[in-house]
Design a protein around this motif. Structure first.
Motif, PDB file in Angstrom:
ATOM      1  N   TRP A 210       0.824  -1.214   0.000  1.00  0.00           N
ATOM      2  CA  TRP A 210       0.000   0.000   0.000  1.00  0.00           C
ATOM      3  C   TRP A 210       0.855   1.259   0.000  1.00  0.00           C
ATOM      4  O   TRP A 210       0.526   2.236  -0.682  1.00  0.00           O
ATOM      5  CB  TRP A 210      -0.930  -0.013   1.206  1.00  0.00           C
ATOM      6  CG  TRP A 210      -2.051  -0.997   1.079  1.00  0.00           C
ATOM      7  CD1 TRP A 210      -2.336  -1.791   0.014  1.00  0.00           C
ATOM      8  CD2 TRP A 210      -3.049  -1.291   2.071  1.00  0.00           C
ATOM      9  NE1 TRP A 210      -3.432  -2.575   0.269  1.00  0.00           N
ATOM     10  CE2 TRP A 210      -3.887  -2.283   1.522  1.00  0.00           C
ATOM     11  CE3 TRP A 210      -3.289  -0.833   3.363  1.00  0.00           C
ATOM     12  CZ2 TRP A 210      -4.975  -2.806   2.227  1.00  0.00           C
ATOM     13  CZ3 TRP A 210      -4.372  -1.353   4.070  1.00  0.00           C
ATOM     14  CH2 TRP A 210      -5.207  -2.326   3.503  1.00  0.00           C
ATOM     15  N   LEU A 211       1.937   1.260   0.767  1.00  0.00           N
ATOM     16  CA  LEU A 211       2.822   2.421   0.766  1.00  0.00           C
ATOM     17  C   LEU A 211       3.445   2.650  -0.616  1.00  0.00           C
ATOM     18  O   LEU A 211       3.501   3.782  -1.106  1.00  0.00           O
ATOM     19  CB  LEU A 211       3.941   2.227   1.792  1.00  0.00           C
ATOM     20  CG  LEU A 211       3.720   2.748   3.208  1.00  0.00           C
ATOM     21  CD1 LEU A 211       4.877   2.334   4.101  1.00  0.00           C
ATOM     22  CD2 LEU A 211       3.545   4.263   3.221  1.00  0.00           C
ATOM     23  N   ALA A 212       3.913   1.571  -1.232  1.00  0.00           N
ATOM     24  CA  ALA A 212       4.483   1.697  -2.572  1.00  0.00           C
ATOM     25  C   ALA A 212       3.447   2.222  -3.557  1.00  0.00           C
ATOM     26  O   ALA A 212       3.739   3.091  -4.389  1.00  0.00           O
ATOM     27  CB  ALA A 212       5.025   0.347  -3.039  1.00  0.00           C
ATOM     28  N   GLY A 213       2.214   1.708  -3.455  1.00  0.00           N
ATOM     29  CA  GLY A 213       1.153   2.202  -4.315  1.00  0.00           C
ATOM     30  C   GLY A 213       0.858   3.670  -4.068  1.00  0.00           C
ATOM     31  O   GLY A 213       0.590   4.432  -5.006  1.00  0.00           O
ATOM     32  N   HIS A 214       0.903   4.094  -2.819  1.00  0.00           N
ATOM     33  CA  HIS A 214       0.662   5.502  -2.477  1.00  0.00           C
ATOM     34  C   HIS A 214       1.689   6.404  -3.142  1.00  0.00           C
ATOM     35  O   HIS A 214       1.330   7.420  -3.762  1.00  0.00           O
ATOM     36  CB  HIS A 214       0.714   5.672  -0.961  1.00  0.00           C
ATOM     37  CG  HIS A 214       0.822   7.097  -0.508  1.00  0.00           C
ATOM     38  ND1 HIS A 214      -0.272   7.933  -0.399  1.00  0.00           N
ATOM     39  CD2 HIS A 214       1.911   7.844  -0.147  1.00  0.00           C
ATOM     40  CE1 HIS A 214       0.124   9.126   0.006  1.00  0.00           C
ATOM     41  NE2 HIS A 214       1.440   9.101   0.169  1.00  0.00           N
ATOM     42  N   PHE A 215       2.968   6.067  -3.019  1.00  0.00           N
ATOM     43  CA  PHE A 215       4.005   6.904  -3.619  1.00  0.00           C
ATOM     44  C   PHE A 215       3.903   6.910  -5.142  1.00  0.00           C
ATOM     45  O   PHE A 215       4.125   7.945  -5.782  1.00  0.00           O
ATOM     46  CB  PHE A 215       5.384   6.418  -3.180  1.00  0.00           C
ATOM     47  CG  PHE A 215       5.707   6.701  -1.748  1.00  0.00           C
ATOM     48  CD1 PHE A 215       5.778   8.003  -1.283  1.00  0.00           C
ATOM     49  CD2 PHE A 215       5.947   5.663  -0.859  1.00  0.00           C
ATOM     50  CE1 PHE A 215       6.074   8.275   0.048  1.00  0.00           C
ATOM     51  CE2 PHE A 215       6.250   5.924   0.473  1.00  0.00           C
ATOM     52  CZ  PHE A 215       6.308   7.237   0.927  1.00  0.00           C
ATOM     53  N   THR A 216       3.553   5.788  -5.725  1.00  0.00           N
ATOM     54  CA  THR A 216       3.417   5.716  -7.181  1.00  0.00           C
ATOM     55  C   THR A 216       2.289   6.617  -7.667  1.00  0.00           C
ATOM     56  O   THR A 216       2.410   7.293  -8.697  1.00  0.00           O
ATOM     57  CB  THR A 216       3.160   4.266  -7.625  1.00  0.00           C
ATOM     58  OG1 THR A 216       4.229   3.441  -7.176  1.00  0.00           O
ATOM     59  CG2 THR A 216       3.067   4.170  -9.143  1.00  0.00           C
ATOM     60  N   ARG A 217       1.185   6.657  -6.923  1.00  0.00           N
ATOM     61  CA  ARG A 217       0.061   7.513  -7.329  1.00  0.00           C
ATOM     62  C   ARG A 217       0.425   8.989  -7.256  1.00  0.00           C
ATOM     63  O   ARG A 217      -0.205   9.813  -7.920  1.00  0.00           O
ATOM     64  CB  ARG A 217      -1.166   7.216  -6.463  1.00  0.00           C
ATOM     65  CG  ARG A 217      -1.807   5.868  -6.766  1.00  0.00           C
ATOM     66  CD  ARG A 217      -3.172   5.747  -6.120  1.00  0.00           C
ATOM     67  NE  ARG A 217      -3.114   5.750  -4.665  1.00  0.00           N
ATOM     68  CZ  ARG A 217      -2.857   4.690  -3.920  1.00  0.00           C
ATOM     69  NH1 ARG A 217      -2.589   3.516  -4.510  1.00  0.00           N
ATOM     70  NH2 ARG A 217      -2.838   4.764  -2.605  1.00  0.00           N
ATOM     71  N   ASP A 218       1.428   9.338  -6.467  1.00  0.00           N
ATOM     72  CA  ASP A 218       1.925  10.708  -6.416  1.00  0.00           C
ATOM     73  C   ASP A 218       2.946  10.980  -7.512  1.00  0.00           C
ATOM     74  O   ASP A 218       3.662  11.988  -7.461  1.00  0.00           O
ATOM     75  CB  ASP A 218       2.579  10.989  -5.046  1.00  0.00           C
ATOM     76  CG  ASP A 218       1.535  11.199  -3.957  1.00  0.00           C
ATOM     77  OD1 ASP A 218       0.345  11.376  -4.313  1.00  0.00           O
ATOM     78  OD2 ASP A 218       1.898  11.188  -2.775  1.00  0.00           O
ATOM     79  N   GLU A 219       3.040  10.086  -8.494  1.00  0.00           N
ATOM     80  CA  GLU A 219       3.964  10.195  -9.631  1.00  0.00           C
ATOM     81  C   GLU A 219       5.426  10.197  -9.170  1.00  0.00           C
ATOM     82  O   GLU A 219       6.284  10.856  -9.743  1.00  0.00           O
ATOM     83  CB  GLU A 219       3.654  11.437 -10.470  1.00  0.00           C
ATOM     84  CG  GLU A 219       2.252  11.405 -11.083  1.00  0.00           C
ATOM     85  CD  GLU A 219       1.981  12.598 -11.982  1.00  0.00           C
ATOM     86  OE1 GLU A 219       2.828  13.508 -12.008  1.00  0.00           O
ATOM     87  OE2 GLU A 219       0.936  12.607 -12.642  1.00  0.00           O
ATOM     88  N   THR A 220       5.679   9.456  -8.115  1.00  0.00           N
ATOM     89  CA  THR A 220       7.035   9.271  -7.612  1.00  0.00           C
ATOM     90  C   THR A 220       7.587   7.964  -8.151  1.00  0.00           C
ATOM     91  O   THR A 220       6.896   6.944  -8.141  1.00  0.00           O
ATOM     92  CB  THR A 220       7.025   9.226  -6.070  1.00  0.00           C
ATOM     93  OG1 THR A 220       6.496  10.452  -5.568  1.00  0.00           O
ATOM     94  CG2 THR A 220       8.424   9.020  -5.522  1.00  0.00           C
TER      95      THR A 220
END
Length: 417
Positions: A210-220
């Motif tokens: 979930w954390l990885a998905g969160h950062f990815t959604r922020d275009e990181t």
């Protein structure tokens, strides 16, 4: 009743296609600690076509990310002449390499067998993967045609710095040859966040996803890394166990020199999230240079989220800029969290409550017990075991209440690092 084997295709339904929104391979390389990154590692030949197609459609980074991630250029000083020397007896491979050299305007010299002519320090040395010579200089680049099979064993045996499969990696080889004309500039290093459970079954793997998905959604630019060889593979939780791409066991025997750009290009993806998973049997768990790889990935990923192994926490915590300890809402969980925080040594830590509220444990009490902040409480979700088994854990993390808790944890980790 006998249960179906985990390899049974009927046991779960997978998405048949994922949109490709990944980004182009950066030429950044970076080193931390004992890590030296003078040259790259390329993708295995069995998945070269998939990665080549992925790289071709990746969008350029913009804004702050693009400004921060300028390439660090290895090799000779800017403007130095560079030739290419190929050791090969295969006309088809010579032709493929020659085409790349012509495209970048660099001369190619070809020798059959071990080099008997002097290769200057500014030359790029390429060696045919099928060549039988044992006295190939360490640090050479192994080249192969797609139909010649896997060249990773050859590269590891000879201490090669890269594997290039043609024609799929022709663009990357052209970039490598022409790098000597680009001035060297600093490169920003990404952050590494670890996730570990205070006890088994606390939900660390779920939160890491979930954390990885969160950062990815922020275009990181984000990498999800499996730190537990005995966990049967993080790709199972992602529903990607049959996907092509680099896995930890293939990095066996590589140590001391790993390039961020080629490592990034070789890793499989779920949408724009890169991940690096173990297999089902922890193959080569004792010889894979995990710390070196995580350090190298700092040069390609803005954020790495590592699902840490509880049994190796003292060592793996040192990879991280900050760690989150996932804690069951029980008395045992709080006491175990206190011990786990201490095992992280000097690395900054936050905790997160998760699961059923068995002992009416509040965040304040957990913070007092462990001496570190409790960043969030993740509500109990009775459907999570099924999502983990189905490989749909990422989509579950986008639900409002889960996303809010994960966002709080991400902010807390950022404040620590």
């Amino acid at each position: 009743m006998t249960s179906a084997p985990l390899t049974d295709p009927g046991i779960r339904t997978r998405r048949s296609h994922r949109a490709d929104t990944s980004e182009p391979v950066s030429s950044a390389t970076a080193g931390t600690g004992e890590l030296s990154v003078p040259s790259p590692i390329a993708a295995r030949s069995s998945s070269a076509q998939n990665r080549a197609e992925t790289s071709a459609h990746r969008s350029q980074p913009t804004g702050r990310e693009a400004a921060a991630r300028r390439p660090t250029v290895p090799g000779p000083t800017a403007g130095a002449a560079r030739g290419v020397h190929l050791l090969s007896t295969c006309p088809q491979l010579v032709e493929a390499v020659e085409a790349v050299c012509i495209g970048v305007g660099v001369p190619l010299s070809v020798t059959s067998g071990a080099p008997r002519t002097r290769v200057t320090s500014s030359d790029l040395l390429l060696v045919d993967a099928t060549l039988g010579a044992d006295d190939v200089p360490r640090g050479a680049v192994i080249v192969a045609l797609a139909e010649q099979g896997d060249a990773w064993d050859t590269a590891a045996r000879r201490g090669a710095s890269a594997v290039v499969v043609l024609p799929h990696a022709a663009a990357w080889l052209a970039e490598l040859i022409s790098r000597s004309t680009v001035p060297e500039v600093p490169v920003a290093l990404g952050r590494v966040y670890g996730v570990v459970g205070a006890t088994g079954g606390a939900g660390a793997t779920t939160l890491a996803c979930w954390l990885a998905g969160h950062f990815t959604r922020d275009e990181t630019r984000t990498a999800l890394v499996d730190g537990d060889p005995l966990g049967a593979g993080l790709d199972l939780a992602l529903g990607e166990e049959t996907a092509d791409g680099l896995r930890w066991p293939e990095l066996n025997q590589f140590s001391g020199a790993v390039a961020a750009d080629q490592l990034w290009a070789a890793m499989p993806r779920v949408d724009s999230l890169c991940y690096l998973s173990w297999d089902r049997r922890a193959t080569h768990a004792d010889t894979v240079p995990a710390a070196t790889v995580v350090a190298a990935l700092r040069g390609a990923a803005d954020v790495q989220v590592v699902d840490l192994a509880r049994s190796e926490l003292e060592e793996q915590a040192r990879w991280c800029d900050a760690v989150v300890v996932v804690t069951p809402r029980t008395v045992r969980g709080a006491l175990a969290a206190d011990h786990t925080v201490r095992r992280c040594g000097s690395v900054p830590v936050v905790t997160a409550l998760a699961g059923l509220n068995v002992a009416d444990l509040e965040a304040r009490v957990l913070a007092e017990t462990t001496g570190v902040p409790c960043a969030a409480t993740i509500g109990f979700d009775p459907r999570m075991p099924q999502h983990l088994d189905d490989g749909t854990v990422l989509s579950r993390g986008r639900r409002g209440r889960h996303a809010k808790a994960v966002s709080s944890i991400a902010r807390a980790l950022g404040d620590l690092s």
